[in-house]
Design an enzyme around this catalytic site. Sequence first.
Site, PDB file in Angstrom:
ATOM      1  N   HIS A  12      -3.309  42.750 -54.429  1.00  0.00           N
ATOM      2  CA  HIS A  12      -1.883  42.520 -54.148  1.00  0.00           C
ATOM      3  C   HIS A  12      -1.054  42.883 -55.387  1.00  0.00           C
ATOM      4  CE1 HIS A  12      -2.826  39.074 -50.980  1.00  0.00           C
ATOM      5  NE2 HIS A  12      -3.333  40.255 -50.620  1.00  0.00           N
ATOM      6  N   GLU A  51      -1.705  61.578 -64.595  1.00  0.00           N
ATOM      7  CA  GLU A  51      -3.051  61.099 -64.301  1.00  0.00           C
ATOM      8  C   GLU A  51      -3.268  60.841 -62.800  1.00  0.00           C
ATOM      9  OE1 GLU A  51      -5.228  61.091 -66.636  1.00  0.00           O
ATOM     10  OE2 GLU A  51      -6.913  60.130 -65.611  1.00  0.00           O
ATOM     11  N   HIS A  73      -9.609  45.158 -52.148  1.00  0.00           N
ATOM     12  CA  HIS A  73      -8.241  44.916 -51.680  1.00  0.00           C
ATOM     13  C   HIS A  73      -7.521  44.016 -52.678  1.00  0.00           C
ATOM     14  CE1 HIS A  73      -4.851  43.487 -49.471  1.00  0.00           C
ATOM     15  NE2 HIS A  73      -5.363  42.293 -49.255  1.00  0.00           N
ATOM     16  N   GLU A  79     -11.000  39.509 -44.422  1.00  0.00           N
ATOM     17  CA  GLU A  79     -10.858  40.957 -44.244  1.00  0.00           C
ATOM     18  C   GLU A  79     -12.227  41.628 -44.069  1.00  0.00           C
ATOM     19  OE1 GLU A  79      -7.981  42.110 -43.775  1.00  0.00           O
ATOM     20  OE2 GLU A  79      -6.504  41.090 -45.033  1.00  0.00           O
ATOM     21  N   HIS A 130       2.177  44.083 -48.486  1.00  0.00           N
ATOM     22  CA  HIS A 130       0.952  43.275 -48.598  1.00  0.00           C
ATOM     23  C   HIS A 130       0.119  43.674 -49.827  1.00  0.00           C
ATOM     24  CE1 HIS A 130      -2.896  41.672 -46.347  1.00  0.00           C
ATOM     25  NE2 HIS A 130      -2.933  41.441 -47.643  1.00  0.00           N
TER      26      HIS A 130
HETATM   27  P1  13P Z   1      -9.349  36.049 -48.047  1.00  0.00           P
HETATM   28  O1  13P Z   1      -9.177  34.845 -48.946  1.00  0.00           O
HETATM   29  O2  13P Z   1      -9.842  35.643 -46.679  1.00  0.00           O
HETATM   30  O3  13P Z   1     -10.203  37.094 -48.695  1.00  0.00           O
HETATM   31  O4  13P Z   1      -7.898  36.681 -47.781  1.00  0.00           O
HETATM   32  C1  13P Z   1      -7.110  37.118 -48.845  1.00  0.00           C
HETATM   33  C2  13P Z   1      -6.250  38.291 -48.494  1.00  0.00           C
HETATM   34  O5  13P Z   1      -5.737  38.936 -49.384  1.00  0.00           O
HETATM   35  C3  13P Z   1      -6.044  38.655 -47.074  1.00  0.00           C
HETATM   36  O6  13P Z   1      -5.435  39.911 -46.946  1.00  0.00           O
HETATM   37 ZN    ZN Z   2      -4.367  40.525 -48.787  1.00  0.00          ZN
END
Ligand code: 13P
Ligand code: ZN
Length: 271
Positions: A141, A169, A139, A116, A210
């Site tokens: 998940h 909050e 980023h 990313e 995602h």
């Molecule tokens: P990377 O291992 O390349 O950082 O990818 C993980 C990810 O969450 C892709 O969206």
């Molecule tokens: Zn990801």
Amino acid sequence: MGRMEDAVFLKEFVRMADDAWHMGWHESNGGNLSYRIREDEIRGVEDSFDPGEWKDIGTGVKGLTGEYFLVTGSGKHFRNISHDPADSLGVIEIDETGERYRQVWGYKNGGRPTSELYSHLMNHEVRKSIDEKCRVVYHNHPSNVIALSHILPLDPVVFTKELWGIMTEVPIVIPKGIGVLPWIVPGSRELGEATVKQIEKYDAVIWAYHGMFITGRDFDQAFGTAHAVEKAAGILMAQISSGSKKLGGITKDQFKQLDRAYDLGMAEEYM
Ligand code: 13P
Ligand code: ZN
């Protein structure tokens, strides 16, 4: 001159990564983190750098020429970062054209920056132009945010209204609201470009099915935003799953009181 391993910014980066792993936001190699390193911090560690070959970024980031970033490696697991930072992480330098980067530290057993990287660098560039103090791009998940993206219409107005309204909050942490994008191929330039457009307006963006993409001035702000939004998404999921309608909730007048009390600049369209 100090070693990278002793640098305070590396320790803060590793602590955030470890905390995020323990929050359950980083299954397998999921998620990535980058930090735009300050000049004085670079001066403290540059003696330990060992520059590699210049490589194409695949996009131009003119606003980041000469900058250095500490970045998680592609395919690396957050679970392992604190165990061996020099394996999971690397420092990259951006060249004078903004089109190439080289590794100067880390990825010691081979590796490269996150897939990313487009999204991280493009968003660092736009964030830096809006707020020079913004240094962290993150980023993750998180389960409840992903679950919500299967339930609510993929519209920033709907997501912001629902998340603001479920926990007091949230508007304090994200007074500008939250962006939402449809599913786009992970690691693609298209995802980076779509995210940039939203990051001009919001500090955090949901990538449908995602995860989340967040910017912050420092690790506390990025982690705190991730935590508050995911916690609110969990409360919202519990309320929706209960089958019970909300009986009360924060009123428009109360949002206005909050906005005045904390000088937040909340947009009325989300109240
Ligand atoms: P990377 O291992 O390349 O950082 O990818 C993980 C990810 O969450 C892709 O969206
Ligand atoms: Zn990801």
